[in-house]
Design a protein around this motif. Structure first.
Motif, PDB file in Angstrom:
ATOM      1  N   THR A 156      51.108  19.686   2.614  1.00 37.60           N
ATOM      2  CA  THR A 156      51.787  19.022   3.731  1.00 37.60           C
ATOM      3  C   THR A 156      51.293  19.556   5.069  1.00 37.60           C
TER       4      THR A 156
ATOM      5  N   GLN B  13      49.506  17.257   8.037  1.00 35.88           N
ATOM      6  CA  GLN B  13      49.960  17.202   9.425  1.00 35.88           C
ATOM      7  C   GLN B  13      48.853  17.609  10.391  1.00 35.88           C
TER       8      GLN B  13
ATOM      9  N   ASN C  23      52.300  12.605   1.246  1.00 37.89           N
ATOM     10  CA  ASN C  23      52.134  13.624   2.293  1.00 37.89           C
ATOM     11  C   ASN C  23      51.458  13.044   3.530  1.00 37.89           C
TER      12      ASN C  23
END
Length: 280
Positions: A60, A64, A113
């Protein structure tokens, strides 16, 4: 119109074809992969409209970071193509729990994700298109494909339902269901074989594994043509919820639809009239 297109698994196979054709069409491309140097090499080096960034879709934090890098470079993300995947082959009893979970982490939770990281960007834009590569194995179960099919069936349910979550914010979703294309899904880097061995399955495993290995490089579908078709889908004002791709996949999907209809009809005698009497 030029778009900012975010592609996972761009270092080889279909992902490379999509990225290459998107650049040729004048789009801004975020090409991601576990080894960015391989992605850059596959795409022929630096390009004004190209951002290559490292991405492990099972992380994750990495998801990001890649999305943040894309927005910093291009200011927006118009299309996400969740392409990265692996193939866990084998019969269910011979696939270890760890292997099954790894298949889900990559093929199902990986796209989740990426999508979770990118949706705040698209909601702020009030526009965007999430494209996730499933498979005809996401519609039709196949022998030796229990783990892969489970992951892709999961993709189908997630994406079909996601549509309703994000539609009010101008975000479109498309599930892509290819048949057999000459990608690199069957190469050693993408395919894992069941690590357990059970005598009852031994001969079937040997024969079926050899069959799958012999298919590598012999699939009828041309991934470059699929990449071209996918980019055309992203240009549509009203892209389809499902895009079935391949001369083998289309009749298979049609047959599945007829099969489900027949099964629902056959269930009517025993499956009807099961409500509480006070619910009538």
């Amino acid at each position: 119109m030029s778009k900012a297109i975010f592609i996972t698994g761009a270092g080889r196979g279909l992902g490379t074809d999509i990225a290459r054709q998107a650049l040729t069409a004048g789009h801004q491309v975020v090409a991601t992969g576990r080894r960015p140097e391989n992605v850059l090499k596959a795409l022929g080096g630096e390009h004004d409209n190209l951002l290559v960034t490292a991405l492990d879709i099972t992380s994750t934090d990495a998801a990001q970071a890649a999305v943040d890098a894309a927005v910093t470079r291009f200011g927006r993300i118009d299309v996400v193509i969740n392409n990265a995947a692996t193939f866990q082959a084998g019969y269910f009893e011979e696939i270890s729990d760890a292997q099954m979970r790894a298949q889900m982490e990559t093929n199902l939770f990986g796209p989740m994700n990426i999508t979770r990281a990118v949706l705040p960007v698209m909601r702020a834009q009030r526009a965007g298109h999430i494209v996730t590569i499933s498979s005809i194995a996401g519609l039709v179960g196949q022998e030796f494909c229990v783990a892969y099919a489970a992951s892709k069936f999961g993709v189908e349910g997630w994406m079909e339902s996601l549509r309703y979550d994000v539609e009010p914010y101008g975000i479109k979703t498309t599930i892509v269901e290819p048949g057999f294309f000459r990608t690199e899904l069957l190469v050693d880097a993408s395919t894992s074989w069941a690590e357990l061995s059970i005598d009852d399955y031994a001969e079937r495993t040997k024969t079926t594994k050899a069959m799958w290995q012999s298919m590598n490089g012999q699939q009828a579908g041309d991934p470059a043509k699929l990449a071209d078709a996918l980019l055309k889908v992203t240009d549509l004002d009203e892209p389809p919820l499902r895009f079935v791709a391949g001369d083998d996949a289309i009749p298979t999907a049609e047959a599945k639809g007829r099969q489900i209809t027949a099964q629902a009809t056959a269930s009517r005698t025993l499956g009807s009239g099961l409500a509480h009497t006070d619910a009538a």
